[in-house]
Design an enzyme around this catalytic site. Sequence first.
Site, PDB file in Angstrom:
ATOM      1  N   TYR A 250       0.832  -1.208   0.000  1.00  9.57           N
ATOM      2  CA  TYR A 250       0.000   0.000   0.000  1.00  9.57           C
ATOM      3  C   TYR A 250       0.864   1.254   0.000  1.00  9.57           C
ATOM      4  O   TYR A 250       0.499   2.271  -0.595  1.00  9.57           O
ATOM      5  CB  TYR A 250      -0.934  -0.004   1.209  1.00  9.57           C
TER       6      TYR A 250
ATOM      7  N   GLU B  61      -8.278  -7.331   5.522  1.00 10.14           N
ATOM      8  CA  GLU B  61      -7.389  -8.382   5.011  1.00 10.14           C
ATOM      9  C   GLU B  61      -6.679  -9.122   6.138  1.00 10.14           C
ATOM     10  O   GLU B  61      -6.491 -10.336   6.069  1.00 10.14           O
ATOM     11  CB  GLU B  61      -6.387  -7.757   4.029  1.00 10.14           C
TER      12      GLU B  61
ATOM     13  N   GLY C 176     -23.227 -18.442 -19.301  1.00  9.80           N
ATOM     14  CA  GLY C 176     -21.935 -19.006 -19.665  1.00  9.80           C
ATOM     15  C   GLY C 176     -21.257 -19.684 -18.494  1.00  9.80           C
ATOM     16  O   GLY C 176     -21.889 -20.378 -17.697  1.00  9.80           O
TER      17      GLY C 176
ATOM     18  N   THR D  75     -20.503 -21.720 -12.654  1.00 10.06           N
ATOM     19  CA  THR D  75     -19.658 -22.505 -11.750  1.00 10.06           C
ATOM     20  C   THR D  75     -20.014 -22.279 -10.279  1.00 10.06           C
ATOM     21  O   THR D  75     -20.250 -23.249  -9.551  1.00 10.06           O
ATOM     22  CB  THR D  75     -18.158 -22.246 -11.995  1.00 10.06           C
TER      23      THR D  75
END
Length: 393
Positions: A98, A140, A268, A272
């Site tokens: 960062y 994070e 398409g 998934t």
Amino acid sequence: MLSAKSAEVVEATLPVVGGAIGDITPRFYDRLFAAHPELLRDLFNRGNQANGTQREALAGSIAAFASALIANPDQRPDAMLARIAHKHVSVGINDEQYKVVHEHLFAAIVEVLGEAVTPEVATAWDEVYWLMANALMAIEKRLRAEAAAGGDQADLWRPYTVVARHQETETVTTYLVRPADGRPLPASRPGQYVSVRTELADGAHQIRQYSLSGGADNALRFSVKRDGEVSGHLHDHLQAGDTVELAPPLGDIFLAEGDGPVLLASAGIGNTPMTAMLDHLAATGSTRQVVSVHGDRDQLSHAFRADLEQLTAKLANATAHVFYEQPLGEWPAERTGLADLSTVEVPAGTTAYLCGPLPFLRAVRGQLIEAGVPAADIHYEVFGPDLWHGAGA
């Protein structure tokens, strides 16, 4: 959140900065990769850099974050931040990077805007950047801690052995992989993705995300459509018995627990994560009302066509609606063309999950809102950089 003085400056300069970001980001990336070529070789998606989509995504996220701070100064745009944070963790971005981004981004801003970047303007936008960066770093850190608690080693990348590969269609291949070290599989939620890191012919280590496409016996199952250098490399070279590096499953869009109706809409290879959600519902014996809608070119290009039929049949209260643009053989006229949710009954109280190209997402989201589904109950996943700034977030 943003200080009152900086908020005034950012609001006044947002049109100028936002309008120039298309010029700022190319200079930023040129500076960044000149100073750190390893980032382009081993971290950033070279394909998305070449076609410009990653640069557009960065521009959109900065402008969207600043706009959100101005519109709602006491509310952090957590939905947008969570999506970015999951992507960052999945490729191994760390806190030190960062600082690197800040250095080259602000140098690029000064190059483009020149004297318009007064000390007051620089201070205000510096505050915006670090508010966003610090929020992302906190999210994070939590995601990495959760992965570690789930049994994953501190190092993001873990070797897996390919135990099987299956050709779904001419362009889609499914891989089943197990930890090469014999340790347990990481935890995952239906709808999440894994990052795959592979070494290409030129020595670069490129990373791509692939959605988990259903459950397997003590294995992770992910599917790859051939549409770029990494997916093509996997199709051509990754065979049963080989070893491949994966990061833990991540992604902020996954099937939430509950008993309310669920609508799964895809186009398409976007089916998934929907296949994984259906597989989970069937495996747990869910009695939820489930509506699946899928659009594809034709029957031969439709991956997981048999899975859709079989999983729908296993569920107590499920229906499937398939649309083909160019169907092969006889096909109901009302199901020919693009996926159209206006022809599908959407149950009251539905939570919807969407995955597919941006035009599909925009069209389906609009149809769902017209059908009375609240925007907060419509969740989407788009493969590649997310260019749909704020829509459905």
